[in-house]
Design a protein around this motif. Structure first.
Motif, PDB file in Angstrom:
ATOM      1  N   ALA A 108       3.999   4.681  -8.693  1.00 25.20           N
ATOM      2  CA  ALA A 108       4.436   3.469  -9.302  1.00 25.20           C
ATOM      3  C   ALA A 108       5.889   3.375  -9.537  1.00 25.20           C
ATOM      4  O   ALA A 108       6.441   2.216  -9.583  1.00 25.20           O
ATOM      5  CB  ALA A 108       3.824   3.519 -10.905  1.00 25.20           C
ATOM      6  N   ALA A 109       6.393   4.475  -9.424  1.00 21.56           N
ATOM      7  CA  ALA A 109       7.987   4.550  -9.403  1.00 21.56           C
ATOM      8  C   ALA A 109       8.700   4.512  -8.030  1.00 21.56           C
ATOM      9  O   ALA A 109       9.466   3.981  -7.932  1.00 21.56           O
ATOM     10  CB  ALA A 109       8.303   5.606 -10.202  1.00 21.56           C
ATOM     11  N   TRP A 110       8.044   5.152  -7.122  1.00 26.70           N
ATOM     12  CA  TRP A 110       8.664   5.464  -5.890  1.00 26.70           C
ATOM     13  C   TRP A 110       8.053   4.720  -4.742  1.00 26.70           C
ATOM     14  O   TRP A 110       8.398   4.675  -3.771  1.00 26.70           O
ATOM     15  CB  TRP A 110       8.453   6.793  -5.443  1.00 26.70           C
ATOM     16  CG  TRP A 110       9.478   7.601  -5.942  1.00 26.70           C
ATOM     17  CD1 TRP A 110      10.529   7.646  -6.929  1.00 26.70           C
ATOM     18  CD2 TRP A 110       9.580   9.059  -5.676  1.00 26.70           C
ATOM     19  NE1 TRP A 110      11.177   8.544  -7.343  1.00 26.70           N
ATOM     20  CE2 TRP A 110      10.640   9.787  -6.588  1.00 26.70           C
ATOM     21  CE3 TRP A 110       8.947  10.170  -5.031  1.00 26.70           C
ATOM     22  CZ2 TRP A 110      11.029  11.032  -6.599  1.00 26.70           C
ATOM     23  CZ3 TRP A 110       9.307  11.285  -4.893  1.00 26.70           C
ATOM     24  CH2 TRP A 110      10.371  12.004  -5.797  1.00 26.70           C
ATOM     25  N   GLY A 111       6.874   3.784  -4.778  1.00 33.04           N
ATOM     26  CA  GLY A 111       6.227   3.304  -3.900  1.00 33.04           C
ATOM     27  C   GLY A 111       5.105   4.292  -3.346  1.00 33.04           C
ATOM     28  O   GLY A 111       5.007   5.267  -3.530  1.00 33.04           O
ATOM     29  N   THR A 157      -4.261   5.516  -5.245  1.00 35.69           N
ATOM     30  CA  THR A 157      -3.054   5.834  -4.626  1.00 35.69           C
ATOM     31  C   THR A 157      -2.867   4.961  -3.537  1.00 35.69           C
ATOM     32  O   THR A 157      -3.794   4.507  -2.823  1.00 35.69           O
ATOM     33  CB  THR A 157      -2.839   7.098  -4.533  1.00 35.69           C
ATOM     34  OG1 THR A 157      -3.877   7.650  -3.857  1.00 35.69           O
ATOM     35  CG2 THR A 157      -2.999   7.835  -5.813  1.00 35.69           C
ATOM     36  N   GLN A 158      -1.515   4.628  -3.329  1.00 32.60           N
ATOM     37  CA  GLN A 158      -1.151   4.011  -2.109  1.00 32.60           C
ATOM     38  C   GLN A 158      -1.036   4.904  -0.700  1.00 32.60           C
ATOM     39  O   GLN A 158      -1.498   4.319   0.260  1.00 32.60           O
ATOM     40  CB  GLN A 158       0.244   3.359  -2.255  1.00 32.60           C
ATOM     41  CG  GLN A 158       0.225   2.482  -3.597  1.00 32.60           C
ATOM     42  CD  GLN A 158       1.709   1.945  -4.252  1.00 32.60           C
ATOM     43  OE1 GLN A 158       2.346   1.415  -3.103  1.00 32.60           O
ATOM     44  NE2 GLN A 158       2.041   2.328  -5.347  1.00 32.60           N
ATOM     45  N   GLY A 159      -0.381   5.891  -0.709  1.00 28.51           N
ATOM     46  CA  GLY A 159      -0.117   6.829   0.213  1.00 28.51           C
ATOM     47  C   GLY A 159      -0.772   8.232   0.266  1.00 28.51           C
ATOM     48  O   GLY A 159      -1.216   8.858   1.053  1.00 28.51           O
ATOM     49  N   ILE A 160      -0.540   8.718  -1.142  1.00 24.63           N
ATOM     50  CA  ILE A 160      -1.099  10.098  -1.538  1.00 24.63           C
ATOM     51  C   ILE A 160      -2.568  10.121  -1.472  1.00 24.63           C
ATOM     52  O   ILE A 160      -3.231   9.340  -1.909  1.00 24.63           O
ATOM     53  CB  ILE A 160      -0.624  10.429  -2.840  1.00 24.63           C
ATOM     54  CG1 ILE A 160       1.043  10.463  -2.728  1.00 24.63           C
ATOM     55  CG2 ILE A 160      -0.764  12.013  -3.189  1.00 24.63           C
ATOM     56  CD1 ILE A 160       1.523  10.653  -4.360  1.00 24.63           C
ATOM     57  N   GLU A 161      -2.952  10.976  -0.606  1.00 23.16           N
ATOM     58  CA  GLU A 161      -4.489  11.218  -0.211  1.00 23.16           C
ATOM     59  C   GLU A 161      -4.863  12.120  -1.690  1.00 23.16           C
ATOM     60  O   GLU A 161      -4.288  13.020  -2.147  1.00 23.16           O
ATOM     61  CB  GLU A 161      -4.823  12.027   0.675  1.00 23.16           C
ATOM     62  CG  GLU A 161      -6.374  12.304   0.926  1.00 23.16           C
ATOM     63  CD  GLU A 161      -6.612  13.105   2.217  1.00 23.16           C
ATOM     64  OE1 GLU A 161      -7.864  13.567   2.255  1.00 23.16           O
ATOM     65  OE2 GLU A 161      -5.891  13.389   2.815  1.00 23.16           O
ATOM     66  N   ILE A 162      -6.069  11.684  -2.444  1.00 21.12           N
ATOM     67  CA  ILE A 162      -6.431  12.196  -3.623  1.00 21.12           C
ATOM     68  C   ILE A 162      -7.973  12.910  -3.113  1.00 21.12           C
ATOM     69  O   ILE A 162      -8.938  12.571  -2.565  1.00 21.12           O
ATOM     70  CB  ILE A 162      -6.828  11.413  -4.736  1.00 21.12           C
ATOM     71  CG1 ILE A 162      -5.723  10.460  -5.070  1.00 21.12           C
ATOM     72  CG2 ILE A 162      -7.740  12.189  -5.727  1.00 21.12           C
ATOM     73  CD1 ILE A 162      -4.472  11.444  -5.664  1.00 21.12           C
ATOM     74  N   VAL A 163      -7.973  14.229  -3.201  1.00 23.42           N
ATOM     75  CA  VAL A 163      -9.326  15.117  -2.957  1.00 23.42           C
ATOM     76  C   VAL A 163      -9.934  15.386  -4.240  1.00 23.42           C
ATOM     77  O   VAL A 163      -9.202  16.247  -5.061  1.00 23.42           O
ATOM     78  CB  VAL A 163      -8.997  16.225  -2.056  1.00 23.42           C
ATOM     79  CG1 VAL A 163     -10.387  17.081  -1.692  1.00 23.42           C
ATOM     80  CG2 VAL A 163      -8.374  15.693  -0.559  1.00 23.42           C
ATOM     81  N   GLU A 164     -11.247  15.517  -4.436  1.00 26.53           N
ATOM     82  CA  GLU A 164     -11.882  15.881  -5.802  1.00 26.53           C
ATOM     83  C   GLU A 164     -12.623  17.070  -5.353  1.00 26.53           C
ATOM     84  O   GLU A 164     -13.290  17.201  -4.279  1.00 26.53           O
ATOM     85  CB  GLU A 164     -12.816  14.780  -6.014  1.00 26.53           C
ATOM     86  CG  GLU A 164     -12.057  13.472  -6.767  1.00 26.53           C
ATOM     87  CD  GLU A 164     -12.893  12.573  -7.265  1.00 26.53           C
ATOM     88  OE1 GLU A 164     -14.202  12.694  -7.496  1.00 26.53           O
ATOM     89  OE2 GLU A 164     -12.362  11.134  -7.986  1.00 26.53           O
ATOM     90  N   ALA A 165     -12.596  17.934  -6.319  1.00 27.79           N
ATOM     91  CA  ALA A 165     -13.377  19.504  -6.075  1.00 27.79           C
ATOM     92  C   ALA A 165     -13.634  19.716  -7.339  1.00 27.79           C
ATOM     93  O   ALA A 165     -13.465  19.325  -8.438  1.00 27.79           O
ATOM     94  CB  ALA A 165     -12.383  20.363  -5.502  1.00 27.79           C
ATOM     95  N   ALA A 166     -14.228  21.208  -7.214  1.00 28.05           N
ATOM     96  CA  ALA A 166     -14.918  21.359  -8.592  1.00 28.05           C
ATOM     97  C   ALA A 166     -13.902  22.290  -9.556  1.00 28.05           C
ATOM     98  O   ALA A 166     -13.206  23.090  -9.013  1.00 28.05           O
ATOM     99  CB  ALA A 166     -16.186  22.302  -8.110  1.00 28.05           C
TER     100      ALA A 166
END
Length: 425
Positions: free
Chosen positions: A69-72, A88-97
């Motif tokens: 939101a601040a950096w793009g 998110t726009q570029g950062i990959e989000i991985v969900e885990a336990a």
């Protein structure tokens, strides 16, 4: 079940019931720790050159959202708990336990370390670390398998050991904790933004300190195994008998790392306290860093409440523990609440809330519970035995049966326990 979302519209006034006031105080504590509110002020101007955003923890995806939101759009990878992902726009989000690691966390950690490999002195790494990173960053040391790491985590969670003790052992059986994540990024410059969920806000304890050095030794870790009677696998014993990967605080690979806390329990408690004061209550802060057995702390605070004059609210934070004695479904906040209800024994005019600010108390998808003068009478009417529930660590089932659970869903932050006991005037 109280399922109102944490982002509430706050109001105060004489018409508010004790339950409503307590719940609004909890909601305000959560809101104060929301990375979308707290993180941007700690961000520098986006550096020139390659910028890599990494992270782990229950708040890390929300932190990544705040960064972009601040950096793009940014390059990077963040590991969070199942259900805690954010757009998110570029950062990959991985969900885990969490709280016990799984294969998804193991594979994501490998990928995260691969991203850090080969960085140079002109590169910049922004690390986003919050509570939960210990389980979500899974990279066992030596010959330790994922199954054995899971076994050790389950033992620790059942032992009643304080978080500091747990994290020392976790560090010395890991290839990423205790400053080792920062070492993997060296010689790049790193800024680590931390949301504290630990008593005392020690950066070395938050998520087992992946970007922070630690003076503990394998001998210290072996003493913890002995102190808490942990029957650890042979691979863990061998890892603790060899050379540790944990970095000393003065290790040169940490020279280019800055660690900054962007949200902490004290800030959330003070934000909640203002709600209580505005409603006409004196507020006593018993500490934002309490530790100990949940049922024992509950007994102590019940005595304080019964001897206090109202209108008054007793508040506290920190991280309580539960020693598993039975096979029930419980967590430290629910166990605190149940033990408190028993100790108060229906004392008139005393109400309480105890919740985890991440929305997950123990391993249950429940934040915590509400207690009032009618808690035990409700249980009696429903045929539920509170003492038996406490004996088998089954506090969540108890409060579910009497419809006094607090369920928020993912709050996207984590500054640990929130407790408030309201004494009417």
């Amino acid at each position: 079940m109280d399922r109102r979302p944490s982002q509430a519209v706050f109001r105060t006034g004489p018409a508010m019931s004790p339950d409503q006031l307590l719940r609004q105080m909890f909601d305000r504590a959560v809101e104060a720790a929301d990375p979308m509110r707290s993180l941007a002020q700690y961000l520098p101007e986006k550096p020139k050159g390659r910028v890599l955003v990494i992270g782990a923890g229950k708040a890390s995806a929300r932190m990544a959202e705040a960064v972009e939101a601040a950096w793009g759009p940014c390059e990077g990878l963040v590991i969070t708990r199942y259900g805690y992902g954010r757009p998110t726009q570029g950062i990959e989000i991985v969900e885990a336990a969490h709280p016990v690691p799984d294969e998804a966390g193991l594979q994501a950690t490998k990928r995260l370390l691969a991203l850090l490999s080969g960085l140079g002195p002109d590169d910049f790494v922004l690390a986003l670390i919050s509570g939960g990173a210990s389980a979500l960053l899974s990279a066992p040391a030596g010959e330790i398998t994922l199954a054995e790491e899971q076994q050790v985590n389950q033992m620790l969670l059942a032992s009643g050991a304080p978080i500091g003790q747990m994290n020392i052992l976790r560090k010395h059986i890991s290839r990423v904790k205790g400053g080792q994540l920062a070492a993997a990024a060296y010689p790049a410059k790193m800024l680590a933004l931390l949301i504290s969920d630990v008593p005392g806000d020690d950066p070395a304890l938050i998520g087992s300190g992946p970007t922070v050095g630690d003076r503990s030794t394998p001998e210290d870790a072996r003493a913890i195994v002995k102190r808490w009677h942990l029957d650890v696998p042979g691979s863990v014993q061998r890892a603790l008998s060899g050379k540790t990967g944990v970095l000393q605080p003065d290790d040169p690979r940490l020279a280019r790392v800055s660690n900054v806390i962007v949200a902490a329990p004290s800030q959330s408690l003070e934000a909640a306290a203002r709600i209580g004061r505005d409603a006409g209550y004196a507020v006593d802060l018993l500490g934002d860093d309490l530790e100990g057995e949940a049922r024992e702390v509950a007994t102590e605070q019940a005595a304080l409440a019964k001897n206090a004059s109202g209108p008054r609210i007793l508040m506290s934070g920190g991280e309580l523990t539960v020693t598993r004695r039975g096979d029930g479904i419980g967590g430290p906040n629910a166990e605190f609440s149940l033990a408190l209800a028993l100790a108060l024994n229906g004392a008139p005019g005393i109400h309480a809330i105890a919740c985890d600010t991440d929305g997950v108390d123990g391993a249950a998808e429940v934040a915590g519970a509400l207690v009032g003068p009618d808690t035990l009478s409700r249980a009696n009417a429903d045929g539920v035995d509170p003492a038996a529930a406490l004996a088998r660590n089954d506090a969540h089932s108890f409060f579910a049966a009497i419809d006094r659970q607090v369920v928020t869903g993912p709050t996207l932050t984590n500054v640990n326990d929130f407790r408030a006991i309201l004494i009417e005037g």
